[in-house]
Structure formats: C-alpha cells, structure tokens
Design an enzyme around this catalytic site. Structure first.
Site, PDB file in Angstrom:
ATOM      1  N   TYR A 150       0.838  -1.206   0.000  1.00  0.00           N
ATOM      2  CA  TYR A 150       0.000   0.000   0.000  1.00  0.00           C
ATOM      3  C   TYR A 150       0.878   1.263   0.000  1.00  0.00           C
ATOM      4  O   TYR A 150       0.741   2.128  -0.866  1.00  0.00           O
ATOM      5  CB  TYR A 150      -0.898  -0.026   1.226  1.00  0.00           C
ATOM      6  CG  TYR A 150      -1.911   1.094   1.313  1.00  0.00           C
ATOM      7  CD1 TYR A 150      -3.061   1.096   0.520  1.00  0.00           C
ATOM      8  CD2 TYR A 150      -1.742   2.135   2.221  1.00  0.00           C
ATOM      9  CE1 TYR A 150      -4.002   2.111   0.625  1.00  0.00           C
ATOM     10  CE2 TYR A 150      -2.680   3.149   2.334  1.00  0.00           C
ATOM     11  CZ  TYR A 150      -3.814   3.134   1.536  1.00  0.00           C
ATOM     12  OH  TYR A 150      -4.752   4.142   1.647  1.00  0.00           O
ATOM     13  N   GLU A 152       4.193   1.777  -0.553  1.00  0.00           N
ATOM     14  CA  GLU A 152       5.073   1.977  -1.710  1.00  0.00           C
ATOM     15  C   GLU A 152       4.247   2.080  -2.998  1.00  0.00           C
ATOM     16  O   GLU A 152       4.632   2.796  -3.929  1.00  0.00           O
ATOM     17  CB  GLU A 152       6.096   0.846  -1.822  1.00  0.00           C
ATOM     18  CG  GLU A 152       7.060   0.767  -0.639  1.00  0.00           C
ATOM     19  CD  GLU A 152       8.085   1.905  -0.579  1.00  0.00           C
ATOM     20  OE1 GLU A 152       7.878   2.956  -1.214  1.00  0.00           O
ATOM     21  OE2 GLU A 152       9.096   1.733   0.131  1.00  0.00           O
ATOM     22  N   ARG A 191     -10.774  -1.338   9.934  1.00  0.00           N
ATOM     23  CA  ARG A 191     -10.152  -0.109  10.416  1.00  0.00           C
ATOM     24  C   ARG A 191     -10.676   0.225  11.799  1.00  0.00           C
ATOM     25  O   ARG A 191     -11.724  -0.262  12.230  1.00  0.00           O
ATOM     26  CB  ARG A 191     -10.389   1.038   9.425  1.00  0.00           C
ATOM     27  CG  ARG A 191      -9.429   0.967   8.267  1.00  0.00           C
ATOM     28  CD  ARG A 191      -9.634   2.059   7.261  1.00  0.00           C
ATOM     29  NE  ARG A 191     -10.717   1.780   6.337  1.00  0.00           N
ATOM     30  CZ  ARG A 191     -11.031   2.521   5.297  1.00  0.00           C
ATOM     31  NH1 ARG A 191     -10.324   3.609   5.044  1.00  0.00           N
ATOM     32  NH2 ARG A 191     -12.024   2.209   4.490  1.00  0.00           N
ATOM     33  N   ASN A 195     -14.281  -0.868  13.513  1.00  0.00           N
ATOM     34  CA  ASN A 195     -14.133  -1.976  14.471  1.00  0.00           C
ATOM     35  C   ASN A 195     -14.685  -1.590  15.844  1.00  0.00           C
ATOM     36  O   ASN A 195     -15.498  -2.305  16.424  1.00  0.00           O
ATOM     37  CB  ASN A 195     -12.645  -2.342  14.642  1.00  0.00           C
ATOM     38  CG  ASN A 195     -12.210  -3.417  13.660  1.00  0.00           C
ATOM     39  OD1 ASN A 195     -12.926  -3.749  12.729  1.00  0.00           O
ATOM     40  ND2 ASN A 195     -11.018  -3.947  13.856  1.00  0.00           N
ATOM     41  N   PHE A 196     -14.232  -0.443  16.360  1.00  0.00           N
ATOM     42  CA  PHE A 196     -14.630  -0.061  17.730  1.00  0.00           C
ATOM     43  C   PHE A 196     -16.143   0.182  17.808  1.00  0.00           C
ATOM     44  O   PHE A 196     -16.785  -0.221  18.770  1.00  0.00           O
ATOM     45  CB  PHE A 196     -13.865   1.194  18.177  1.00  0.00           C
ATOM     46  CG  PHE A 196     -12.414   0.947  18.524  1.00  0.00           C
ATOM     47  CD1 PHE A 196     -11.853  -0.331  18.405  1.00  0.00           C
ATOM     48  CD2 PHE A 196     -11.599   1.979  18.975  1.00  0.00           C
ATOM     49  CE1 PHE A 196     -10.512  -0.558  18.714  1.00  0.00           C
ATOM     50  CE2 PHE A 196     -10.265   1.759  19.293  1.00  0.00           C
ATOM     51  CZ  PHE A 196      -9.719   0.493  19.160  1.00  0.00           C
ATOM     52  N   THR A 215      -1.026   7.212  18.099  1.00  0.00           N
ATOM     53  CA  THR A 215      -1.996   8.271  17.786  1.00  0.00           C
ATOM     54  C   THR A 215      -2.406   8.237  16.319  1.00  0.00           C
ATOM     55  O   THR A 215      -1.665   7.778  15.453  1.00  0.00           O
ATOM     56  CB  THR A 215      -1.427   9.678  18.086  1.00  0.00           C
ATOM     57  OG1 THR A 215      -0.404   9.971  17.124  1.00  0.00           O
ATOM     58  CG2 THR A 215      -0.894   9.774  19.500  1.00  0.00           C
ATOM     59  N   ASP A 278       3.166  -0.675  12.343  1.00  0.00           N
ATOM     60  CA  ASP A 278       2.029   0.190  12.680  1.00  0.00           C
ATOM     61  C   ASP A 278       2.598   1.549  13.140  1.00  0.00           C
ATOM     62  O   ASP A 278       3.319   1.604  14.134  1.00  0.00           O
ATOM     63  CB  ASP A 278       1.238  -0.464  13.819  1.00  0.00           C
ATOM     64  CG  ASP A 278      -0.153   0.098  13.962  1.00  0.00           C
ATOM     65  OD1 ASP A 278      -1.109  -0.610  13.631  1.00  0.00           O
ATOM     66  OD2 ASP A 278      -0.277   1.242  14.433  1.00  0.00           O
ATOM     67  N   PRO A 279       2.301   2.645  12.416  1.00  0.00           N
ATOM     68  CA  PRO A 279       2.908   3.928  12.797  1.00  0.00           C
ATOM     69  C   PRO A 279       2.532   4.348  14.222  1.00  0.00           C
ATOM     70  O   PRO A 279       1.384   4.207  14.630  1.00  0.00           O
ATOM     71  CB  PRO A 279       2.332   4.903  11.764  1.00  0.00           C
ATOM     72  CG  PRO A 279       1.964   4.048  10.599  1.00  0.00           C
ATOM     73  CD  PRO A 279       1.506   2.748  11.189  1.00  0.00           C
TER      74      PRO A 279
END
Ligand code: NAD
Ligand code: UDP
Length: 323
Positions: A150, A152, A191, A195-196, A215, A278-279
């Site tokens: 995704y 690149e 996402r 999900n939440f 964050t 995961d950033p």
C-alpha cells in the site's frame, strides 16, 4: 472532451467505496455527470444504491488494473482498498491497483486532456520521525514489510502523477488523505473506527492493538470530501501534494473510551498484539490546505462519531439488548 451540453462528466474510480460513494453524492449535487467505476473488491452496491436510478449517474463494473476507454472531463482516482486488513489480503493486487491503476487512469487523462486527482495517503510518510507531518517530509517507509504494498504502491503512484505532469503537462491534483471515517465504512472493514463502533454496539470486547498509546488524527468524511472538491477546483498551477485531514490528534485508547461512552456500551477494552510497522504517531500539518483551499475541518470527533454510530446502529439492526 465529452459532448454533453456543457455539463462536466466526471469519472470516480472506486466510486462504490466509502469515500468514493460520498464523492459521487457530492458531485451529483454539484450538477456533474458521474461515471462510477468499481470492481466491488471492498466497495458495495449498498453504498450507491440510492444513486442507481439517478439520470446523471452511471455505474460500470471494471478493474482499474486494466485499461479503460471512456470519455470524461475530470478523473478522481480513488480505487484501492484502504483498510490494512483488506490491502494486505492480496498484496500483489494492491500494488497492481495502485501502480497499474495509476498508469491506466493517467493514460486516460492524457488521451482526454482531463484533469486528474489522486487519492494518496498519509501512509507515504510511513512511521514518521517528523511530527506533525508537512508535505515536504519524505517519510520513513519500510519497502519490504506487510504495509509496503500500500505505502510503496501509493508512493509510486505519486511519482507517476508528477512524471505525467512534468513530461506530458497533465493537470494533476495529489491529495495525501489522513485517517477518515464515517457512514458507509464497511462493517468488516478492519479499520479502527468501524471496528470499535461495531464492537461497542454489540457489547463485544474492544480490540486495542498494542498499548493504545499510538496516535491518529481522525477526519469526518464530509470535511474530507469538501477538501477534495476544493482541491480539484484550484488553479492548474497547483498540483499538491497537499495533506487533507483533521489535525486533532488522539490516542487509540482514548478513541476506544470515547466510542464506548457514546454507545452507552458495556464493552471492555482488551489489548492485542500491535501489527508490524504500525505507525506510532500520525498527525497532518494542514497549513498548505488551509491557505490554498481556504478549508479547515469543522466536524468534531464527538459529532462525527455520533453520526457514524447512528449509521452502524441502523446497519446492524440496533444495539445489543444486553446493554
Ligand atoms: P474503500 O475500500 O471503501 O474504497 C475503495 C474502493 O476501490 C472500493 O469500492 C473497491 O471495491 C474499489 N477498488 C479496489 N480495487 C479496485 C480495482 N482494482 N479496480 C476498481 N475498483 C477497485 O476505501 P476508502 O476509505 O473509500 O478509500 C478510497 C481511497 O482513498 C483509496 O485510494 C485510499 O487509499 C484513499 N485513502 C483513504 C483514507 C481513509 O482514511 N479512508 C486515507 C488515505 C487514503
Ligand atoms: N487498531 C486497533 N484496533 C483495531 C483496529 C485498529 O487498535 O481493531 C489500531 C491500529 O493498530 C492502528 C490504529 O488503530 O494503530 C489505526 O488503524 P487503522 O487500521 O484504522 O488505520 P491505519 O492508520 O493504521 O492505516
């Protein structure tokens, strides 16, 4: 140039997806003719069902990795799964959609001399070491990880856009979109917001990946679509890239607590393994968008979450009675 009595005809690739379907709505409200193409990889007919009888709306099932021969004046290239779960399911196809899809969309724009918009992403910054991220930051991206198809792919698409601009004088608009949420996200999208919300409405455990201290900055869909339309309308000399998103940063844990509270849910927070690459932090610097588009997001996280919760509540047939 299409002959259609002066009304502009616009192509939206990925038009049956979350963002694409809202964009189709907005363009039809602005009196455009809209040609939506989608292969329904992650998008649904449900998202565009209200448009199917519209006299200025047309839907074509097509995979953007194959060339497309249509007549349009403007192109919004949104085709690509955006959820990490979905884009990692078939990573080779994700790269093809990004790269071959961009080549096909740009080739079409070149033949028609059409203005073309690219839905790029904050993922081009990878796991950023500069915070918040300005457009001048070149990013910190792993080229061989699970997210690379995704990240690149989108970076290569940006390269193609700017080479078509320099080499063929194409009119391009490149938007780097940060996390956007709202109605019409897929319930199984994977996402974090969808999900939440679905977990909270069902009183299921809320799955926080890692310690929830990472964050994100969440933009409501109507704000994002306003910015996209404003960017397309800028002078031909403005190409971007330009960050589009809401600079109000929040941790994933606080997002979880807010969703539980707004849903009046009994869900508990549970902690799962953090996916690789995961950033840790993500927040847009939107100074350029503010200045060039005279735009700023106006919907607060609470307002946007309430609208999203209402949508999923209806989609799922109400909240779990066990509340
Ligand atoms: P989405 O998955 O809901 O929509 C993507 C759409 O593209 C779907 O309708 C899907 O079926 C279609 N598609 C996928 N591959 C295709 C192909 N090969 N040919 C034709 N259609 C194809 O995701 P979204 O959130 O609406 O994202 C839309 C665009 O915006 C994507 O390009 C994404 O990378 C970009 N973006 C979104 C966000 C966000 O937070 N929503 C953030 C950054 C960038
Ligand atoms: N996330 C989470 N629980 C979930 C889904 C996602 O904690 O059920 C986290 C994910 O690890 C990431 C953040 O929420 O840190 C945003 O994830 P998303 O998939 O929405 O988008 P990303 O910004 O990572 O592309």
């Amino acid at each position: 140039m299409a002959v259609n009595l002066g009304r502009k005809r616009v192509l939206v690739t990925g038009g049956a997806g979350f963002l694409g379907s809202h964009l189709c709505d907005r363009l039809l409200a602005d009196d455009y003719e809209v040609l939506c193409i989608d292969n329904f990889y992650t998008g649904t007919r449900h998202n565009i069902r209200h448009l199917l009888g519209h006299p200025r709306f047309e839907m074509l099932r097509h995979d953007i990795t194959f060339p497309l021969y249509v007549e349009v004046d403007e192109i919004y290239n949104f085709a690509c799964p955006a959820s990490p779960v979905h884009y990692q399911f078939d990573p080779v196809q994700t790269t093809k959609t990004n790269v071959h899809g961009a080549i096909n969309a740009l080739g079409l724009a070149k033949r028609l001399n059409a203005k073309i918009f690219q839905a790029s992403t904050s993922e081009v910054y990878g796991d950023p070491v500069v915070h918040p991220q300005p457009e001048s930051y070149c990013g910190n991206v792993n080229p061989v990880g699970f997210r690379s198809c995704y990240d690149e792919g989108k970076r290569c698409a940006e390269t193609l856009f700017f080479d078509y601009y320099r080499q063929h004088q194409l009119r391009i608009k490149v938007a780097r979109i940060f996390n956007t949420y709202g109605p019409r996200m897929h319930a199984n999208d994977g996402r974090v917001v969808s999900n939440f919300v679905t977990q909270a409405l069902r009183n299921e455990d809320i799955t926080i990946y890692g310690d929830g201290g990472q964050t994100r900055s969440f933009c409501y869909v109507s704000d994002l679509i306003e910015a996209c339309v404003a960017l397309m309308a800028t002078a031909d000399t403005f190409t971007g890239p330009v960050n589009l998103g809401n600079p109000s940063e929040t941790t994933v844990r606080i997002l979880a607590e807010t969703v539980v509270e707004l849903c009046g849910s009994r869900s508990k927070l549970v902690y799962k393994t953090l996916p690789s690459d995961d950033p840790l932090r993500r927040c847009p610097d939107i100074a350029l968008a503010r200045k060039t588009l005279n735009w700023r997001p106006t919907v607060t996280l609470e307002q946007g979450l309430r609208a999203t919760i209402d949508y999923f509540e209806e989609l799922l047939g109400g909240r779990s009675p066990a509340r």
